[in-house]
Each structure stands twice: as structure tokens, then as C-alpha cells.
Design an enzyme around this catalytic site. Structure first.
Site, PDB file in Angstrom:
ATOM      1  CD  GLN A   8     -15.482 -28.807  -7.365  1.00 46.85           C
ATOM      2  OE1 GLN A   8     -14.899 -27.373  -7.602  1.00 46.85           O
ATOM      3  NE2 GLN A   8     -16.647 -28.985  -7.958  1.00 46.85           N
ATOM      4  N   PRO A 188     -13.269 -39.402 -11.565  1.00 49.29           N
ATOM      5  CG  PRO A 188     -13.886 -41.463 -11.002  1.00 49.29           C
ATOM      6  CD  PRO A 188     -14.057 -40.294 -12.194  1.00 49.29           C
ATOM      7  CB  ALA A 189      -9.027 -41.185  -8.662  1.00 47.74           C
ATOM      8  NE  ARG A 190      -7.374 -33.521 -10.032  1.00 46.07           N
ATOM      9  CZ  ARG A 190      -8.540 -33.089  -9.288  1.00 46.07           C
ATOM     10  NH1 ARG A 190      -9.632 -33.725  -9.527  1.00 46.07           N
ATOM     11  NH2 ARG A 190      -8.371 -31.905  -8.558  1.00 46.07           N
ATOM     12  CG  LEU A 191      -7.772 -42.085 -13.086  1.00 43.14           C
ATOM     13  CD1 LEU A 191      -7.856 -43.711 -12.719  1.00 43.14           C
ATOM     14  CD2 LEU A 191      -6.612 -42.171 -13.682  1.00 43.14           C
TER      15      LEU A 191
END
Ligand code: FMN
Length: 213
Positions: A8, A188-191
Site C-alpha cells: 500500500q 510515498p515511495a517508502r520515504l
């Protein structure tokens, strides 16, 4: 079962050093209220990790009953497994998993028993059944079956009328006094955003750092 497609994006919110409160307890109050407003089930449920003197960790859920700048307070059996580990090693960690808000709060700290008076105050506010439940449970020990609990509860019901149940010697509260509190917000983007508050025992102010996701 392969869960590798469970994925997710976390887009709900962001955390910056300038947007968080200077005091982690104020920030915690804000997030706790948002978890309540978002109908997170049992927002005061937290995991507490303890470790024995042999450094073997163990983990379970308990309910946070109150907090202030002194720390986070929960109630339990003083002869349970967690209590034995706490007696051996007072360093613990708490985790609040407010996943529907794409958040977690992780606390590292020292734990100590609260006073008997403070435990009594909370114990007296509990419903009669819960007061008896504290007496019935030799928490974390092996028992023969559920009937054993029911029989003990019956006996205690005969012994104590509502309002007359004394505080068990083996039951009470603990306060976790944090030295680190991390607020994690999925990004977002695992950041992800990770803001860490730290305070040593002799410091009066909390310091803030951003951690890499
Ligand atoms: C939602 C939830 C809330 C719980 N709240 C408490 C609590 O406040 N105090 C407590 O002693 N155990 C609570 N428990 C039970 C503990 O997770 C655990 O089983 C128990 O404390 C024994 O742990 P120990 O053997 O590691 O000492 C709760 C469990 C759940 C799932």
C-alpha cells in the site's frame, strides 16, 4: 501463503520538524486524539516489549490508562512474566500501531512501579467484575482449565460485595518514563517521515532529529 503483493502507498500525511510540537507528549496527545477521531479500535492499546536479564525479549499488548509528562501508565499483575522481566531489567519499549492513519509511535524508556496509593485510586475506579478479575488471575501461570477460574470467581463474588474489593498486593500500575519517542508517518515511495525526540536524564529539554526511513 505468499503475501508479497500486499502493498500500500502511504499518502495520508507528512511530518516535518517544524510541524511537530516541541514536546513529544503534546505531539502524542495530538496523534492520540486523531486516532480516537479516526475510530481506531482501542487506540490506547500498545505493545510493550520487555527483556529478561539473559536479553531474551518478550512482547504483549496492554492498555494505556493515562499519560502526562511523567510518562505512560498501564496496569497489570506484578507476578506476571512481564513483571518478572521488568524486575530483572527496567528497560522497555512501547509501540502504538495506528496503522489506519499510516502511523506508529515507538517509545524507549525506563519503567517503574507506581505508588500503592496511585494503583488503589485506579483500582477503585474499575468495575466490580474487573476488580475480582484481578484477584482471580495468577497471570502467566499454568492453570488446569477455565472451570478453575469460574470457581474462583464464584468464591470471590460471595466474599466481596461491590465497593468492598481490596487492592491485591500482586496487582498495580507501572509508569514508562521515556528517553526516546519516535513518531513515524508513512510517506510515498517508502520515504517515510521519522521524527525522534530524545532526552537524557539530566536534560530539561527534548532534542529533535529526523531519521532516515
Ligand atoms: C487488547 C488487549 C488489551 C490488553 N490489556 C492488558 C492490560 O492492560 N494489562 C494486562 O496485564 N494485560 C493485558 N492484556 C493481556 C496481555 O497481552 C498479556 O496476555 C498478559 O498481560 C500476560 O502477559 P505476560 O505473560 O507477558 O506478562 C491485553 C491484551 C489485549 C489483546
Amino acid at each position: 501463503m505468499d503475501l508479497s503483493d500486499y502493498r500500500q502507498e502511504y499518502l495520508k500525511d507528512a511530518l516535518t520538524r517544524s510541524s511537530v510540537e516541541p514536546c513529544p507528549f503534546q505531539q502524542f496527545t495530538k496523534w492520540f486524539q486523531q486516532a480516537v477521531d479516526a475510530d481506531y479500535p482501542e487506540p490506547n492499546a500498545m505493545s510493550i516489549a520487555t527483556a529478561s536479564s539473559a536479553a531474551a525479549p518478550s512482547l504483549r499488548t496492554v492498555l494505556l490508562k493515562y499519560f502526562d509528562t511523567q510518562g505512560f501508565v498501564f496496569f497489570t499483575n506484578y507476578q506476571s512474566r512481564k513483571a518478572k522481566e521488568i524486575a530483572e531489567n527496567p528497560q522497555v519499549s512501547l509501540l502504538f500501531p495506528w496503522i489506519n492513519l499510516e502511523r506508529q509511535v515507538v517509545v524507549l524508556g525506563r519503567i517503574e512501579k507506581i505508588s500503592k496509593e496511585e494503583s488503589l485510586k485506579y483500582f477503585q475506579s474499575r468495575p466490580h467484575d474487573s476488580q475480582l478479575g484481578a484477584w482471580v488471575s495468577y497471570q502467566s501461570s499454568v492453570i488446569p482449565d477455565r472451570e478453575w477460574l469460574a470457581t474462583k470467581l464464584d468464591e470471590l463474588n460471595k466474599q466481596y460485595a461491590p465497593g468492598e474489593v481490596p487492592l491485591p498486593e500482586f496487582w498495580g500500575g507501572y509508569r514508562v518514563i521515556p528517553h526516546h519517542i519516535e513518531f513515524w508517518q508513512g510517506g510515498p515511495a517508502r520515504l517515510h517521515d521519522r521524527i525522534l525526540y530524545s532526552k537524557s536524564d539530566d536534560a530539561s529539554e527534548w532534542s529533535l532529529d529526523r531519521l532516515s526511513p
